[in-house]
Structure formats: C-alpha cells, structure tokens
Design an enzyme around this catalytic site. Structure first.
Site, PDB file in Angstrom:
ATOM      1  N   GLU A 107      74.635  50.706 -14.839  1.00  0.00           N
ATOM      2  CA  GLU A 107      75.302  49.454 -15.183  1.00  0.00           C
ATOM      3  C   GLU A 107      75.680  49.670 -16.495  1.00  0.00           C
ATOM      4  OE1 GLU A 107      72.895  46.857 -12.020  1.00  0.00           O
ATOM      5  OE2 GLU A 107      73.100  46.256 -13.886  1.00  0.00           O
ATOM      6  N   CYS A 120      76.899  47.309 -23.845  1.00  0.00           N
ATOM      7  CA  CYS A 120      75.615  47.786 -23.593  1.00  0.00           C
ATOM      8  C   CYS A 120      75.685  48.911 -22.550  1.00  0.00           C
ATOM      9  CB  CYS A 120      74.894  46.614 -23.238  1.00  0.00           C
ATOM     10  SG  CYS A 120      73.064  46.792 -22.761  1.00  0.00           S
ATOM     11  N   CYS A 127      64.833  54.703 -15.086  1.00  0.00           N
ATOM     12  CA  CYS A 127      64.121  54.931 -16.286  1.00  0.00           C
ATOM     13  C   CYS A 127      62.803  55.556 -15.992  1.00  0.00           C
ATOM     14  CB  CYS A 127      64.023  53.787 -17.099  1.00  0.00           C
ATOM     15  SG  CYS A 127      63.279  54.010 -18.695  1.00  0.00           S
ATOM     16  N   CYS A 131      57.616  50.393 -18.209  1.00  0.00           N
ATOM     17  CA  CYS A 131      57.379  48.961 -18.758  1.00  0.00           C
ATOM     18  C   CYS A 131      57.381  48.139 -17.604  1.00  0.00           C
ATOM     19  CB  CYS A 131      58.458  48.385 -19.826  1.00  0.00           C
ATOM     20  SG  CYS A 131      58.560  49.932 -21.124  1.00  0.00           S
ATOM     21  N   CYS A 134      60.336  45.263 -16.992  1.00  0.00           N
ATOM     22  CA  CYS A 134      61.538  45.726 -16.859  1.00  0.00           C
ATOM     23  C   CYS A 134      62.074  45.890 -15.612  1.00  0.00           C
ATOM     24  CB  CYS A 134      61.791  46.901 -18.088  1.00  0.00           C
ATOM     25  SG  CYS A 134      63.410  47.633 -17.854  1.00  0.00           S
ATOM     26  N   GLY A 178      67.878  53.066 -18.870  1.00  0.00           N
ATOM     27  CA  GLY A 178      67.038  54.476 -19.186  1.00  0.00           C
ATOM     28  C   GLY A 178      66.627  54.134 -20.759  1.00  0.00           C
ATOM     29  N   SER A 212      68.335  52.145 -28.915  1.00  0.00           N
ATOM     30  CA  SER A 212      66.997  51.306 -28.570  1.00  0.00           C
ATOM     31  C   SER A 212      65.967  52.181 -27.851  1.00  0.00           C
ATOM     32  CB  SER A 212      67.396  50.001 -27.703  1.00  0.00           C
ATOM     33  OG  SER A 212      66.029  49.140 -27.464  1.00  0.00           O
ATOM     34  N   SER A 235      61.139  48.834 -29.295  1.00  0.00           N
ATOM     35  CA  SER A 235      60.824  47.989 -28.441  1.00  0.00           C
ATOM     36  C   SER A 235      59.431  47.914 -28.628  1.00  0.00           C
ATOM     37  CB  SER A 235      61.364  48.458 -27.078  1.00  0.00           C
ATOM     38  OG  SER A 235      62.648  48.317 -26.834  1.00  0.00           O
ATOM     39  N   LEU A 236      59.102  47.065 -29.431  1.00  0.00           N
ATOM     40  CA  LEU A 236      57.621  47.059 -29.814  1.00  0.00           C
ATOM     41  C   LEU A 236      56.744  46.075 -28.761  1.00  0.00           C
ATOM     42  CD1 LEU A 236      55.785  48.279 -31.956  1.00  0.00           C
ATOM     43  CD2 LEU A 236      55.787  45.861 -33.064  1.00  0.00           C
ATOM     44  N   HIS A 237      57.158  44.787 -28.673  1.00  0.00           N
ATOM     45  CA  HIS A 237      56.495  43.901 -27.569  1.00  0.00           C
ATOM     46  C   HIS A 237      55.087  43.609 -27.782  1.00  0.00           C
ATOM     47  CE1 HIS A 237      60.538  44.451 -25.748  1.00  0.00           C
ATOM     48  NE2 HIS A 237      60.276  45.487 -25.290  1.00  0.00           N
ATOM     49  N   CYS A 354      69.086  41.311 -20.656  1.00  0.00           N
ATOM     50  CA  CYS A 354      67.951  42.449 -20.948  1.00  0.00           C
ATOM     51  C   CYS A 354      67.116  42.631 -19.803  1.00  0.00           C
ATOM     52  CB  CYS A 354      67.427  42.137 -22.115  1.00  0.00           C
ATOM     53  SG  CYS A 354      68.299  42.047 -23.533  1.00  0.00           S
TER      54      CYS A 354
HETATM   55  N1  SAH Z   1      64.564  52.283 -23.068  1.00  0.00           N
HETATM   56  C1  SAH Z   1      65.265  51.286 -24.114  1.00  0.00           C
HETATM   57  C2  SAH Z   1      66.190  50.408 -23.816  1.00  0.00           C
HETATM   58  C3  SAH Z   1      65.930  49.492 -22.895  1.00  0.00           C
HETATM   59  S1  SAH Z   1      66.675  47.941 -22.829  1.00  0.00           S
HETATM   60  C4  SAH Z   1      63.994  50.734 -24.903  1.00  0.00           C
HETATM   61  O1  SAH Z   1      62.949  50.176 -24.130  1.00  0.00           O
HETATM   62  O2  SAH Z   1      64.229  50.177 -25.952  1.00  0.00           O
HETATM   63  C5  SAH Z   1      66.560  47.097 -24.285  1.00  0.00           C
HETATM   64  C6  SAH Z   1      65.485  46.246 -24.403  1.00  0.00           C
HETATM   65  O3  SAH Z   1      65.312  45.269 -23.415  1.00  0.00           O
HETATM   66  C7  SAH Z   1      64.341  46.841 -24.687  1.00  0.00           C
HETATM   67  O4  SAH Z   1      63.562  46.335 -25.922  1.00  0.00           O
HETATM   68  C8  SAH Z   1      63.420  46.150 -23.284  1.00  0.00           C
HETATM   69  O5  SAH Z   1      61.944  46.193 -23.552  1.00  0.00           O
HETATM   70  C9  SAH Z   1      63.999  44.869 -23.142  1.00  0.00           C
HETATM   71  N2  SAH Z   1      63.629  44.530 -21.679  1.00  0.00           N
HETATM   72  C10 SAH Z   1      63.509  45.114 -20.671  1.00  0.00           C
HETATM   73  N3  SAH Z   1      63.186  44.188 -19.710  1.00  0.00           N
HETATM   74  C11 SAH Z   1      63.318  43.022 -20.426  1.00  0.00           C
HETATM   75  C12 SAH Z   1      63.025  41.686 -19.702  1.00  0.00           C
HETATM   76  N4  SAH Z   1      62.740  41.558 -18.267  1.00  0.00           N
HETATM   77  N5  SAH Z   1      63.165  40.796 -20.489  1.00  0.00           N
HETATM   78  C13 SAH Z   1      63.582  40.606 -21.794  1.00  0.00           C
HETATM   79  N6  SAH Z   1      63.554  41.973 -22.431  1.00  0.00           N
HETATM   80  C14 SAH Z   1      63.530  43.013 -21.711  1.00  0.00           C
END
Ligand code: SAH
Length: 382
Positions: A107, A120, A127, A131, A134, A178, A212, A235-237, A354
């Site tokens: 997509e 995007c 992927c 995570c 996601c 991905g 990212s 993507s720290l989280h 996202c």
């Molecule tokens: N693999 C890359 C790109 C992924 S998507 C990465 O992890 O950075 C881009 C962002 O969306 C990342 O920060 C990812 O953690 C975030 N993301 C994924 N699932 C999400 C969700 N359900 N809600 C909010 N953000 C999300």
C-alpha cells in the site's frame, strides 16, 4: 497474536520483471539495442518516466507508435496493479493498494496539506520486525521490494496527486509497509533515483524525504555515510529497554542507548534533525515518568519528537492514550526543552493511518469506505 522477529528474507518465488528503474542509463541503452531501437530512446524514456511520471509506453507520443509496444514490454512492464484506490479527508488523503508481479500486496498513501503533498510508501511486502502494535508487523515478511517497485510507488503517487488536483508531490516518507533499512541495497538505489535530477531521477529534494526505522544500528551508520541528507526517523516508542524489548523486538539486539547513539551520529554527520517516533499507548508507555526519562535522553540533541496516537489494530489489547495524558506527555517533553508535536491521524477511515497497512490480511475484506465521515487531523504533523 504474535509473530517472530525475522531478519532473513524468504526467497522470492520468481524473478521480478525487468524495468527501467532497475537499470542505469547504459543498461537501458543495451536493452534498447537488443530490441533494435536506437540508444537515444533511453533518455526519452527516462525523461517521460522520471520527469513526467508517465509509466505506460503506449502513452509516450514522442516514441514511434509502432515501437511503443515492444519498448513497453522490454523496459516498462506494469509493476503496480491497482487493486483499490480509496480516498477520505475530503479527497486530501488517498490510499492505493497495489498487487505486485507475484501477487504480493503493498500500500501507499498520499496526504495533501496546504504546504506540501506527502506520499507514504512501502519498502517491503509485509515486515519482519514483529512490533506487536503494528498491523503490518503482525503479518510477517513476504519479501523485499525491488528498487523499481519502490520508485514506481513514488512515480504513481506523483501521477495520482496531479490527476486528483492535489498538487505537486513534494515529500516522501518511508512509513508504509516494511522496514526500509532491512532492504538497504534497494532502498539506497531508490533514494538516489528519487533525489537524482531528471532524467536520471525524479528530482525530489533529499531534505523532503524521511526514512523511518526500528533502529538497525549498523545500517543507520551506512545511511549516514551515503551523502544523502534525508531525515532519519527512529521508532523509539519507549525510553527504557525493558518496555522497548516488548514493543520493538529488535531492541533485544540493539538497545535504546545504541539506537540513540547512532541517531546522534547521524545528526552530527548530516546536520539533519532526527525525528523520534513514539506511539502513545494507553497505560503502556504514556506515564509521566517515561516522558521525563525520554526528555532526559533527548534534551540538548538535534531532535524532534512525533507522538503518534496509537491506531489500535484489530484484536489488539492496546488503545490510544487519552488526550489529557497525551497533553501531559507533550508538556513534560517540552519542559525538558525537546521540540514535540502530535502526528495527525490522516487516513483512518480508509485504514491508511500509521500502522494500519496490512493489505494481504484485508484483500477480500471490507468494501470501500470512501466518502465516509472524514477523520480530520487532530494535531500538527511534522
Ligand atoms: N518499519 C519502519 C516504518 C514503519 S511505519 C519503522 O518501524 O519505523 C511508521 C511508524 O508507524 C513507525 O514509527 C511505527 O512504529 C508506527 N506505527 C506502527 N503501527 C502503529 C499503530 N498501530 N499506531 C500508531 N503508530 C504505529
């Protein structure tokens, strides 16, 4: 539901069709000579494809009509077959689901803002980073995209944006499906083609491109040595290893301190402000003490924090943080001197926000919901 972290790519089932965007100028010229066409057509084709976003040789009126079919077959096969194209936010957000040559689905999402048009794009089908919050991560890795499949999403987005009157495509974020840095060789070539001057590339500014990553430390270093001043988003989280091990499983390999170390090195080499992505998950990572710890880790650095309200995925046990909790998190980061904004949540109505991209899961799923009530942005976007 949980899937394992996968660092190796499953073998593609068949070879990708040959495409101009996988070849350099000399490669295009040699294919043309194989089919009895003059070498100068290579420049024409690249001008049409990269510069005018025409992907179909039958529409290239500067080619002799009789030669268009053979040239198209040799160098411009259709890489992205549209399965659906939905829009929401009054047409300002468009999501495309593409079928690739081997049936894999990916997509891309286009978001039009007053000052820019952002695409995007996906770097892999599925992927392998697993995570748990996601949607893409829950489906596992199908395969890496080819350079041409990545570039063609950008070309298709530029074309779609123009066709729909959204304006000129200006920004690219590798935040679709991905992990871009897990597909480094193809990503690198794609970045050069996206930023290269027409007719050798699409001619977008590297400064308007964001890559990212979950934090593949050795590859962040390679990116910083590439001489392309793209924005790095990490993507720290979570600011602590205990929680990040769970939310971003690659953290079991490269810890928070190592990932941030690579990010600061990236900022030093490229002089670019690094973005830190932080999905706000209710009662999981949104506590005031975690905001303070994050503020301490980031204070004084060339950094910007993007908080992303969690988009709960189907069947997930997690939810977005309440707005007052989010506001307090922002307040504490800013009090630590860290520039912070809350990401808008464009595309929710069409599962384009996202973390919602999971085409393979939903292929036979819900009918188009275009025209449903627009979600509307709920905060500033980076
Ligand atoms: N693999 C890359 C790109 C992924 S998507 C990465 O992890 O950075 C881009 C962002 O969306 C990342 O920060 C990812 O953690 C975030 N993301 C994924 N699932 C999400 C969700 N359900 N809600 C909010 N953000 C999300």
């Amino acid at each position: 539901m949980s899937v394992a972290l996968t660092l190796t790519e499953p073998r593609p089932r068949k070879a990708a069709p040959r495409h101009l965007a996988d070849l350099d100028l000399a490669g295009c010229q040699s294919v043309l000579s194989e089919i009895g066409q003059p070498a100068f057509r290579a420049k024409q084709l690249r001008q049409q494809y990269f510069g005018r976003h025409v992907g179909d040789a039958s529409l290239m009126t500067d080619l002799p009509a009789a030669a268009r079919e053979a040239i198209g077959e040799a160098l411009l096969p259709r890489l992205l077959d549209p399965v659906r194209v939905d829009s929401c936010d009054e047409g300002r957000t468009v999501k495309a689901v593409w079928r690739l040559y081997d049936g894999a689905l990916v997509e891309s999402v286009i978001m039009a803002y007053p000052d820019r048009v952002t695409a995007c794009v996906s770097s892999q089908a599925g992927c392998g980073m697993a995570c748990p919050f996601c949607a893409t991560g829950q489906g596992g890795l199908t395969r890496n995209l080819t350079t041409a499949e990545i570039v063609d999403q950008v070309v298709a987005a530029a074309r779609l944006a123009a066709e729909r009157g959204l304006g000129r495509l200006s920004n690219i974020v590798f935040m679709g499906m991905g992990e871009p840095l897990a597909n480094w060789a193809r990503l690198k070539s794609a970045l050069h083609l996206i930023t290269g001057p027409v007719p050798d590339g699409i001619g977008l500014s590297a400064r308007n491109i964001t890559v990212s990553t979950v934090g593949l430390v050795p590859t962040i270093k390679k990116l910083s040595e590439e001489g392309l001043p793209v924005t790095l988003a990490v993507s720290l989280h979570a600011p602590d290893d205990e929680l990040r091990d769970e939310l971003v499983p690659i953290n079991t390999r490269w810890k928070v301190a190592e990932v941030l170390g690579a990010a600061w090195e990236y900022a030093r080499v490229t002089k670019r402000r690094v973005s830190i992505e932080y999905a706000m998950i209710r009662d999981v990572n949104d506590q005031p003490w975690r905001a303070d710890l994050l503020g301490k880790l980031l204070a004084g650095k060339l950094v910007h924090v993007n908080l992303i309200p969690l988009n709960p995925t189907p069947g997930s046990r997690w939810d977005a943080s309440p707005k007052p909790v989010e506001a307090e998190f922002v307040r504490r980061l800013r009090a630590a001197g860290v520039s912070t904004t809350v990401r808008d949540t464009r595309g929710q109505e069409i599962d384009g926000a996202c973390g919602q991209l999971a085409a393979s899961v939903r292929e036979a799923g819900t009918p188009g919901r275009a025209g449903a009530k627009p979600a509307g942005p709920d905060g500033a976007a980076d």
